[in-house]
Scaffold this motif. Structure first.
Motif, PDB file in Angstrom:
ATOM      1  N   GLU A   1      44.021  46.372  41.217  1.00 54.31           N
ATOM      2  CA  GLU A   1      43.228  47.442  40.609  1.00 54.31           C
ATOM      3  C   GLU A   1      43.216  48.629  41.548  1.00 54.31           C
ATOM      4  O   GLU A   1      43.367  48.475  42.762  1.00 54.31           O
ATOM      5  CB  GLU A   1      41.782  46.963  40.426  1.00 54.31           C
TER       6      GLU A   1
ATOM      7  N   ARG B   1      37.917  48.428  48.884  1.00 52.70           N
ATOM      8  CA  ARG B   1      36.596  47.974  49.330  1.00 52.70           C
ATOM      9  C   ARG B   1      36.636  47.870  50.844  1.00 52.70           C
ATOM     10  O   ARG B   1      37.636  47.412  51.403  1.00 52.70           O
ATOM     11  CB  ARG B   1      36.259  46.617  48.722  1.00 52.70           C
TER      12      ARG B   1
ATOM     13  N   VAL C   1      39.153  33.181  54.176  1.00 48.68           N
ATOM     14  CA  VAL C   1      38.713  34.116  53.128  1.00 48.68           C
ATOM     15  C   VAL C   1      39.900  34.957  52.654  1.00 48.68           C
ATOM     16  O   VAL C   1      40.140  35.100  51.450  1.00 48.68           O
ATOM     17  CB  VAL C   1      37.564  35.019  53.656  1.00 48.68           C
TER      18      VAL C   1
ATOM     19  N   SER D   1      43.030  34.298  52.817  1.00 55.93           N
ATOM     20  CA  SER D   1      44.069  33.526  52.126  1.00 55.93           C
ATOM     21  C   SER D   1      43.712  33.301  50.658  1.00 55.93           C
ATOM     22  O   SER D   1      44.592  33.164  49.820  1.00 55.93           O
ATOM     23  CB  SER D   1      44.311  32.192  52.825  1.00 55.93           C
ATOM     24  N   LEU D   2      42.421  33.277  50.357  1.00 54.15           N
ATOM     25  CA  LEU D   2      42.022  33.128  48.946  1.00 54.15           C
ATOM     26  C   LEU D   2      42.473  34.350  48.137  1.00 54.15           C
ATOM     27  O   LEU D   2      42.882  34.229  46.982  1.00 54.15           O
ATOM     28  CB  LEU D   2      40.503  32.958  48.815  1.00 54.15           C
TER      29      LEU D   2
ATOM     30  N   VAL E   1      45.996  34.199  46.696  1.00 55.64           N
ATOM     31  CA  VAL E   1      46.350  33.202  45.672  1.00 55.64           C
ATOM     32  C   VAL E   1      46.915  33.945  44.450  1.00 55.64           C
ATOM     33  O   VAL E   1      46.342  34.957  44.021  1.00 55.64           O
ATOM     34  CB  VAL E   1      45.083  32.388  45.279  1.00 55.64           C
ATOM     35  N   PRO E   2      48.060  33.487  43.904  1.00 57.18           N
ATOM     36  CA  PRO E   2      48.666  34.210  42.774  1.00 57.18           C
ATOM     37  C   PRO E   2      47.684  34.455  41.624  1.00 57.18           C
ATOM     38  O   PRO E   2      46.942  33.552  41.249  1.00 57.18           O
ATOM     39  CB  PRO E   2      49.794  33.263  42.330  1.00 57.18           C
ATOM     40  N   GLY E   3      47.667  35.677  41.169  1.00 55.64           N
ATOM     41  CA  GLY E   3      46.819  36.026  40.034  1.00 55.64           C
ATOM     42  C   GLY E   3      45.401  36.413  40.408  1.00 55.64           C
ATOM     43  O   GLY E   3      44.581  36.658  39.527  1.00 55.64           O
ATOM     44  N   PHE E   4      45.102  36.472  41.709  1.00 51.22           N
ATOM     45  CA  PHE E   4      43.719  36.778  42.119  1.00 51.22           C
ATOM     46  C   PHE E   4      43.313  38.186  41.669  1.00 51.22           C
ATOM     47  O   PHE E   4      42.249  38.386  41.111  1.00 51.22           O
ATOM     48  CB  PHE E   4      43.578  36.641  43.648  1.00 51.22           C
ATOM     49  N   GLY E   5      44.185  39.135  41.902  1.00 46.43           N
ATOM     50  CA  GLY E   5      43.942  40.505  41.427  1.00 46.43           C
ATOM     51  C   GLY E   5      42.831  41.218  42.164  1.00 46.43           C
ATOM     52  O   GLY E   5      42.353  40.755  43.194  1.00 46.43           O
ATOM     53  N   GLY E   6      42.419  42.343  41.626  1.00 45.86           N
ATOM     54  CA  GLY E   6      41.361  43.135  42.257  1.00 45.86           C
ATOM     55  C   GLY E   6      41.930  44.217  43.151  1.00 45.86           C
ATOM     56  O   GLY E   6      43.145  44.389  43.244  1.00 45.86           O
TER      57      GLY E   6
END
Lengths: 159, 180
Positions: free
Chosen positions: B16, B20, B98, B100-101, B104-109
């Motif tokens: 997106e 932040r 934190v 690495s999360l 993760v594929p598709g996490f986005g943002g």
């Protein structure tokens, strides 16, 4: 198909879908989390005893990590990592960061995997972390404590 | 970029617009709070006194159980939200987990800029923080920590300037603010 069977089939379709994002973590280096993730995705069998060779093959080439790693298998994919003593802090932070992601909160679960406190288990984890041959010892101990991983796998539900 | 305590993480998957900024330290009670206050222009004085620091509403206010909680602090002049986060005693390892999360594929943002605030204050401020938050010596610990931080304010300002610079550089790739 008789009407009753069809009704049951429809009811089965109405069941909520599987949680899409499953992350197993433990308070050690991640060996327990890895084994439970392997069980979850079907890399290790849920209905018969595990073979030491299969566990060893799974461990070879994988290193313990505080970073989230993926485990893929016939039943999809799950994630695993070892958080050590930081587990409560990291899991809380994960939930907040998940708020920024495209994953809805309710489709993601962070599942704690209990690990044995026995000295030989800790030695096995350490061996796996330090050298590739450590996978032999880790595989032997993983089979000894197989009920832990099955128990953790029983708890895959939204927290 | 991480050697300076600043790390920009791009989440995996559809990104997106926006950015932040997260200041992190041990408990999100002292160093990250003051850095966020400087960043957001709430601590305008060039040489703030200990009293100015204590007057910050969120200074020395978090509890141990809230370590790991992400606190929203406001939106800066570029339109990007600023947060503080406490990661406990093993913050480097915790940050690795934190971060690495996010990959993760598709996490986005939107991308997240992590800035480590704790090394910017001296040992006396850390001691004061521990006295107040950990050992319950609130009035002594709070004033000790505020006085020590006031003495290090120039270092904190320099650090926040570096973060703002990194934020501006990252903003070139993420021109639209998240909140405005």
């Amino acid at each position: 198909m008789p009407r009753e069977d069809r009704r049951q089939e429809n009811r089965r379709d109405e069941r909520p879908r599987r949680i899409t994002f499953r992350l197993f973590y433990d308070h050690g280096v991640g060996l327990g989390a890895l084994l439970t993730a392997a069980l979850d995705v079907g890399r290790l069998p849920a209905d018969r005893p595990w073979e030491e060779q299969a566990v060893r093959d799974l461990l070879i080439g994988r290193r313990p990590s505080a970073a989230v790693s993926v485990m893929e298998g016939p039943r999809g994919c799950a994630y695993w990592c070892g958080l050590g003593a930081s587990a409560p802090v990291v899991v809380r932070a994960w939930r907040y960061f998940l708020q920024f992601s495209l994953f809805p909160q309710e489709t993601a679960v962070f599942l704690p995997v209990p690990t044995p406190g026995a000295r030989r288990w800790i030695r096995a984890e350490r061996a796996w972390r330090r050298r590739p041959e450590g996978a032999d010892l880790a595989a032997r101990e993983a089979i000894r404590y197989v009920q832990f991983w099955h128990q953790a796998h029983l708890s895959v539900w939204p927290d | 970029m991480f050697s300076s305590g600043i790390r920009l993480i791009y989440p995996s998957g559809p990104t997106e617009a926006g950015l932040r900024v997260v200041y992190y330290c041990y408990g999100s009670a002292h160093s990250s709070i003051v850095c966020a206050a400087i960043h957001l222009g709430r601590l305008k004085e060039e040489r703030p006194s200990a009293r100015d620091i204590i007057r910050l509403a969120d200074f020395d206010a978090t509890d141990t159980w809230s370590i790991g909680t992400l606190f929203f602090k406001g939106v800066d002049d570029l339109g990007y939200p600023v947060y503080t986060l406490g990661l406990g005693p093993r913050r480097h390892r915790a940050l690795q987990s934190v971060a690495s999360l996010l990959t993760v594929p598709g996490f986005g943002g939107s991308p997240i800029l992590f800035a480590e605030a704790l090394p910017q204050i001296g040992w006396l401020a850390r001691l004061g923080g521990a006295m107040s938050r950990r050992y319950g010596q609130v009035s002594f610990g709070r004033s000790l920590s505020a006085r020590a931080i006031a003495r290090h304010c120039a270092d904190l300002r320099r650090f926040v300037r570096t973060v703002r610079e990194a934020e501006r550089r990252a903003a070139i790739d993420a021109p639209t603010p998240v909140l405005s």
